[in-house]
Structures are given as structure tokens and as C-alpha cells.
Design a protein around this motif. Structure first.
Motif, PDB file in Angstrom:
ATOM      1  N   UNK A 169       9.489 -69.154  22.235  1.00  0.00           N
ATOM      2  CA  UNK A 169      10.249 -69.577  23.394  1.00  0.00           C
ATOM      3  C   UNK A 169      11.843 -69.208  23.156  1.00  0.00           C
ATOM      4  N   UNK A 170      12.103 -69.259  21.817  1.00  0.00           N
ATOM      5  CA  UNK A 170      13.638 -68.939  21.296  1.00  0.00           C
ATOM      6  C   UNK A 170      13.973 -67.454  21.565  1.00  0.00           C
ATOM      7  N   UNK A 171      13.279 -66.584  22.182  1.00  0.00           N
ATOM      8  CA  UNK A 171      13.416 -65.199  22.646  1.00  0.00           C
ATOM      9  C   UNK A 171      13.839 -65.095  23.981  1.00  0.00           C
ATOM     10  N   UNK A 172      13.801 -66.051  24.627  1.00  0.00           N
ATOM     11  CA  UNK A 172      13.935 -66.032  26.013  1.00  0.00           C
ATOM     12  C   UNK A 172      15.156 -66.227  26.677  1.00  0.00           C
ATOM     13  N   UNK A 173      15.945 -65.792  27.535  1.00  0.00           N
ATOM     14  CA  UNK A 173      17.124 -65.983  28.168  1.00  0.00           C
ATOM     15  C   UNK A 173      17.164 -67.137  29.161  1.00  0.00           C
ATOM     16  N   UNK A 174      16.401 -67.010  29.993  1.00  0.00           N
ATOM     17  CA  UNK A 174      16.527 -67.839  31.265  1.00  0.00           C
ATOM     18  C   UNK A 174      15.142 -68.499  31.459  1.00  0.00           C
ATOM     19  N   UNK A 175      14.994 -69.724  31.666  1.00  0.00           N
ATOM     20  CA  UNK A 175      13.915 -70.846  31.932  1.00  0.00           C
ATOM     21  C   UNK A 175      13.984 -71.484  33.318  1.00  0.00           C
ATOM     22  N   UNK A 176      12.880 -71.459  33.886  1.00  0.00           N
ATOM     23  CA  UNK A 176      12.797 -72.286  35.210  1.00  0.00           C
ATOM     24  C   UNK A 176      12.688 -73.781  34.902  1.00  0.00           C
ATOM     25  N   UNK A 177      12.298 -74.406  36.041  1.00  0.00           N
ATOM     26  CA  UNK A 177      12.558 -76.081  35.814  1.00  0.00           C
ATOM     27  C   UNK A 177      10.865 -76.579  35.482  1.00  0.00           C
ATOM     28  N   UNK A 178       9.863 -75.663  35.657  1.00  0.00           N
ATOM     29  CA  UNK A 178       8.580 -76.209  35.336  1.00  0.00           C
ATOM     30  C   UNK A 178       7.681 -76.853  36.660  1.00  0.00           C
ATOM     31  N   UNK A 179       6.752 -76.696  36.419  1.00  0.00           N
ATOM     32  CA  UNK A 179       5.677 -77.189  37.589  1.00  0.00           C
ATOM     33  C   UNK A 179       4.437 -77.797  36.923  1.00  0.00           C
ATOM     34  N   UNK A 180       4.194 -78.765  37.175  1.00  0.00           N
ATOM     35  CA  UNK A 180       3.338 -79.767  36.883  1.00  0.00           C
ATOM     36  C   UNK A 180       1.594 -79.153  36.863  1.00  0.00           C
TER      37      UNK A 180
END
Length: 123
Positions: free
Chosen positions: A107-118
Motif C-alpha cells: 500500500x505504501x507504493x500508491x499515490x492516490x486512494x479512494x474512500x472505500x466501499x463496504x
């Protein structure tokens, strides 16, 4: 700058299927490799699928044969198809973008993230 918005989560019975989507903003979506991760309560974030710029996909052994990533660069969207779901797949699912040709499992190698979906899988 890339903004990511996941959708398509929900509750499904064990053995069922679900496809979650991740819509990206910006005109350079095709320049990013994408990853899918999940995080269950009390557990670390776990890599479950990746897709390169050109569409080459990978899933770790823990979900291989059940989870597959795909992308539609014309729609700036990446998908995670999940089949034969199990209760232990219950988690918040995140997409992430990496300015690189190939995905990464960290996960440390990623620049952008979404907010997530359950995603909840009932037994």
C-alpha cells in the motif's frame, strides 16, 4: 492529481458475485497502474488485485481464481470482479493509483486512494 471514487459495494450471500467500480478523475488515468486492497476490522490492509497500464492483471494466491481486476481507460474506470464470495471476504474495499507501469502489492507504493466501499458477505 487523481481522485478516486469507489462504488458497487453491498451485501451478498456466500457463493455470490459482486463487481465494484472505481471512477478516476483526470485525463491521465491511463498513466497509472491500479491496485485493489481490502481492510477488515482489526486487520491490516491487504492487496487483492492489480492491473498494469496495459491491462495485465494479477491476483495473489489468497483470492486467485475468484478476484479479477479490469479497466476501461475510455471511462477512466477500474473494476474488481469478485466471484464465489466467502464470509471472510467481508471488508472495506479500496482502489489505489500508482504512477507507474505495474502494480505493487504494498500500500505504501500508491499515490492516490479512494474512500472505500463496504462489501459484506453473509453466510
Amino acid at each position: 492529481q487523481v481522485q478516486l471514487v469507489e462504488s458497487g459495494g453491498g451485501t451478498v450471500q456466500a457463493g455470490g458475485s459482486l463487481r465494484v467500480s472505481c471512477a478516476a478523475s483526470g485525463r491521465t488515468f491511463s498513466s497509472y497502474a491500479m491496485g485493489w486492497f481490502r481492510q477488515a476490522p482489526g486487520k491490516e490492509r491487504e492487496f487483492v488485485a492489480g492491473i498494469s497500464r496495459s491491462g495485465y492483471t494479477y491476483s495473489p494466491d489468497s483470492v486467485k481464481g475468484r478476484f479479477t481486476a479490469s479497466r476501461d481507460n475510455a471511462k477512466n474506470t477500474v473494476y474488481l470482479q469478485m466471484n464465489n464470495l466467502k464470509p471472510e471476504d467481508t471488508a472495506v474495499y479500496y482502489c489505489a493509483a500508482r504512477y507507474n507501469n505495474i502494480w505493487a502489492s504494498s500500500a505504501l507504493m500508491y499515490d492516490y486512494w479512494g474512500q472505500g466501499t463496504q462489501v459484506t458477505v453473509s453466510s
